[in-house]
Write a protein that holds these residues in place. Structure first.
Motif, PDB file in Angstrom:
ATOM      1  N   PRO A  25       0.826  -1.224   0.000  1.00 59.87           N
ATOM      2  CA  PRO A  25       0.000   0.000   0.000  1.00 59.87           C
ATOM      3  C   PRO A  25       0.850   1.259   0.000  1.00 59.87           C
ATOM      4  O   PRO A  25       1.846   1.363   0.733  1.00 59.87           O
ATOM      5  CB  PRO A  25      -0.813  -0.127   1.304  1.00 59.87           C
ATOM      6  N   GLY A  26       0.447   2.231  -0.815  1.00 58.51           N
ATOM      7  CA  GLY A  26       1.190   3.477  -0.879  1.00 58.51           C
ATOM      8  C   GLY A  26       1.101   4.279   0.407  1.00 58.51           C
ATOM      9  O   GLY A  26       1.984   5.106   0.688  1.00 58.51           O
ATOM     10  N   GLU A  27       0.044   4.046   1.203  1.00 60.09           N
ATOM     11  CA  GLU A  27      -0.097   4.788   2.463  1.00 60.09           C
ATOM     12  C   GLU A  27       1.063   4.523   3.413  1.00 60.09           C
ATOM     13  O   GLU A  27       1.421   5.383   4.226  1.00 60.09           O
ATOM     14  CB  GLU A  27      -1.420   4.415   3.148  1.00 60.09           C
ATOM     15  N   ILE A  28       1.638   3.322   3.328  1.00 57.85           N
ATOM     16  CA  ILE A  28       2.767   2.997   4.206  1.00 57.85           C
ATOM     17  C   ILE A  28       3.948   3.917   3.915  1.00 57.85           C
ATOM     18  O   ILE A  28       4.587   4.459   4.830  1.00 57.85           O
ATOM     19  CB  ILE A  28       3.163   1.523   4.025  1.00 57.85           C
ATOM     20  N   VAL A  48      10.134  -1.960   4.274  1.00 58.99           N
ATOM     21  CA  VAL A  48       9.940  -2.789   3.083  1.00 58.99           C
ATOM     22  C   VAL A  48      10.437  -4.212   3.304  1.00 58.99           C
ATOM     23  O   VAL A  48       9.726  -5.195   3.014  1.00 58.99           O
ATOM     24  CB  VAL A  48      10.633  -2.153   1.861  1.00 58.99           C
ATOM     25  N   LEU A  49      11.655  -4.362   3.798  1.00 57.98           N
ATOM     26  CA  LEU A  49      12.206  -5.709   3.987  1.00 57.98           C
ATOM     27  C   LEU A  49      11.382  -6.553   4.959  1.00 57.98           C
ATOM     28  O   LEU A  49      11.108  -7.728   4.672  1.00 57.98           O
ATOM     29  CB  LEU A  49      13.664  -5.625   4.443  1.00 57.98           C
ATOM     30  N   PRO A  50      10.949  -6.007   6.120  1.00 59.06           N
ATOM     31  CA  PRO A  50      10.079  -6.829   6.980  1.00 59.06           C
ATOM     32  C   PRO A  50       8.774  -7.234   6.311  1.00 59.06           C
ATOM     33  O   PRO A  50       8.294  -8.353   6.507  1.00 59.06           O
ATOM     34  CB  PRO A  50       9.836  -5.922   8.192  1.00 59.06           C
ATOM     35  N   LEU A  51       8.190  -6.340   5.515  1.00 60.32           N
ATOM     36  CA  LEU A  51       6.947  -6.684   4.834  1.00 60.32           C
ATOM     37  C   LEU A  51       7.169  -7.717   3.728  1.00 60.32           C
ATOM     38  O   LEU A  51       6.241  -8.457   3.370  1.00 60.32           O
ATOM     39  CB  LEU A  51       6.303  -5.424   4.254  1.00 60.32           C
ATOM     40  N   CYS A  52       8.368  -7.761   3.192  1.00 66.31           N
ATOM     41  CA  CYS A  52       8.692  -8.709   2.120  1.00 66.31           C
ATOM     42  C   CYS A  52       9.198 -10.053   2.651  1.00 66.31           C
ATOM     43  O   CYS A  52       9.707 -10.869   1.868  1.00 66.31           O
ATOM     44  CB  CYS A  52       9.746  -8.105   1.193  1.00 66.31           C
ATOM     45  N   ARG A  53       9.071 -10.280   3.938  1.00 67.77           N
ATOM     46  CA  ARG A  53       9.601 -11.514   4.520  1.00 67.77           C
ATOM     47  C   ARG A  53       9.028 -12.776   3.879  1.00 67.77           C
ATOM     48  O   ARG A  53       9.780 -13.711   3.584  1.00 67.77           O
ATOM     49  CB  ARG A  53       9.349 -11.526   6.030  1.00 67.77           C
ATOM     50  N   PRO A  54       7.704 -12.862   3.623  1.00 68.97           N
ATOM     51  CA  PRO A  54       7.208 -14.084   2.970  1.00 68.97           C
ATOM     52  C   PRO A  54       7.814 -14.306   1.594  1.00 68.97           C
ATOM     53  O   PRO A  54       8.185 -15.431   1.245  1.00 68.97           O
ATOM     54  CB  PRO A  54       5.694 -13.841   2.883  1.00 68.97           C
ATOM     55  N   ALA A  55       7.915 -13.251   0.796  1.00 68.69           N
ATOM     56  CA  ALA A  55       8.499 -13.396  -0.534  1.00 68.69           C
ATOM     57  C   ALA A  55       9.974 -13.755  -0.447  1.00 68.69           C
ATOM     58  O   ALA A  55      10.467 -14.595  -1.214  1.00 68.69           O
ATOM     59  CB  ALA A  55       8.313 -12.105  -1.334  1.00 68.69           C
TER      60      ALA A  55
END
Length: 285
Positions: free
Chosen positions: A175-178, A197-204
Motif C-alpha cells: 500500500p502506498g499509504e505505508i 519494506v524488507l520486513p513486509l517482504c519476509r514471505p516473498a
C-alpha cells in the motif's frame, strides 16, 4: 420472494474433503514418491545383496554400509562444505541485490523501467547450454576460473533477474499509504527500505530463499563449466566422481545422493510456513 442462497462453510469444507480428491491424488503421490523410495531402499542394502539379486529386488536385510562408505569418502564431506559456501554466499548476495533493485524499480522513477525488467526476465529464458563456452572463457579472462568465487558470481548473475522480477511485483503491491506515513515521519529511502519494506517482504524473501537454495545447491551445469579441480567441486559434481569410483556400489551412490539432499530438505522445512505464505501472496486479491 426470491432469496439469495450461499454455500455454508460446513458444506464447502465437506466438499473439500470429498474422497474422490484423495482417490485421484493417491496415484500421483505414489508416482512422485516412487523414485525416492527406490533410492532409499538401494541405500539401505549391502553390496552383496545388490550384486546377487539386482537393483530391483526388495532388500533381504537392512544395512548402513552404503552411508558409511559415502561418508568415509572424504570427497563427499568436502563437496558438501563447498556447496554450503557457494549456496550461502549466492543466496545472500542475490537476494540483497535483488531487493535493492526491486525497491528502486518499484518506488522511484527509473528511465526505461519496464525495459530493464523485461531484459532481466528475458535473460532467464535463455537456455544455459548456449552460454557455457562464453561463461567459461569470461571466467578464465578474469582470472577466477576454477574457484568458488567464479561459481558464486555466475550463480548470482543468472539468478538476479528472476529474483528482482518477483520482488518487484511484491513491492508494487504494498500500500502506498505505508510509504506516505514513513515520509511524514521523516524516514528516508534507505531507512524505509530497511525498516519497513524488507520486513513486509519476509514471505516473498523466504519463498525465494527456499527456491534459490534448492536451485543452487543442486546445480551441476555451472559447476562443471567454471570448475576443474576436484577439491573445488560441489556435491553434485562430487557425486559424479563417486559414481566413477564406486561404479558397482550402487548403495554407496544412493546413500551419497540422500546425504546431499538433506541440507535442501532442512532449508525447506525451516522456511515451510513462510514459503507457503509467499506463494499465496495476492491470491485473495
Amino acid at each position: 420472494m426470491v432469496t439469495a442462497t450461499s454455500t455454508s462453510p460446513a458444506r464447502r469444507n465437506h466438499a473439500s474433503r470429498s474422497p474422490w480428491f484423495h482417490v485421484v491424488m493417491v496415484p500421483f503421490t505414489i508416482l512422485w514418491l516412487a523414485p525416492i523410495l527406490f533410492v532409499v531402499l538401494v541405500a539401505l542394502r549391502n553390496f552383496d545383496d545388490i550384486a546377487a539379486r539386482g537393483l530391483g529386488a526388495l532388500p533381504a536385510s537392512l544395512s548402513l554400509d552404503g552411508f558409511a562408505g559415502a561418508l568415509a569418502d572424504g570427497r563427499v564431506g568436502r563437496a558438501l562444505v563447498n556447496s554450503a559456501i557457494v549456496t550461502v554466499f549466492t543466496v545472500v548476495a542475490s537476494l540483497a541485490l535483488a531487493s535493492a533493485a526491486a525497491y528502486a524499480l518499484s518506488r522511484f522513477h527509473v528511465p526505461l523501467r519496464r525495459t530493464i525488467l523485461l531484459v532481466m526476465l528475458a535473460g532467464n529464458l535463455l537456455p544455459p547450454q548456449i552460454l557455457l563456452i562464453p561463461v567459461s572463457r569470461i571466467t578464465q579472462d578474469l582470472g577466477i576460473y576454477d574457484t568458488l568465487t567464479a561459481l558464486v558470481i555466475v550463480q548470482v548473475g543468472f539468478g538476479l533477474g528472476f529474483y528482482t522480477f518477483v520482488l518487484h511485483g511484491f513491492m508494487r503491491s504494498l500500500p502506498g499509504e505505508i510509504f506516505e506515513a514513513a515520509l511524514l515521519d521523516g524516514s528516508g529511502p534507505a531507512r524505509t527500505f530497511w525498516s519497513i519494506v524488507l520486513p513486509l517482504c519476509r514471505p516473498a524473501l523466504a519463498a525465494l530463499t527456499a527456491l534459490a537454495t534448492t536451485w543452487i545447491f543442486n546445480d551441476l551445469i555451472w559447476a562443471m563449466t567454471v570448475l576443474r579441480t576436484e577439491a573445488q567441486f560441489p556435491v553434485t559434481a562430487a557425486l559424479l566422481n563417486l559414481q566413477g569410483g564406486f561404479s558397482n556400489s550402487w548403495n554407496v551412490i544412493a546413500a551419497g545422493s540422500l546425504v546431499a539432499a538433506v541440507p535442501t530438505a532442512i532449508v525447506f522445512f525451516v522456511f515451510q510456513k513462510q514459503f507457503v505464505s509467499g506463494l499465496l501472496v495476492g491470491s485473495n486479491k
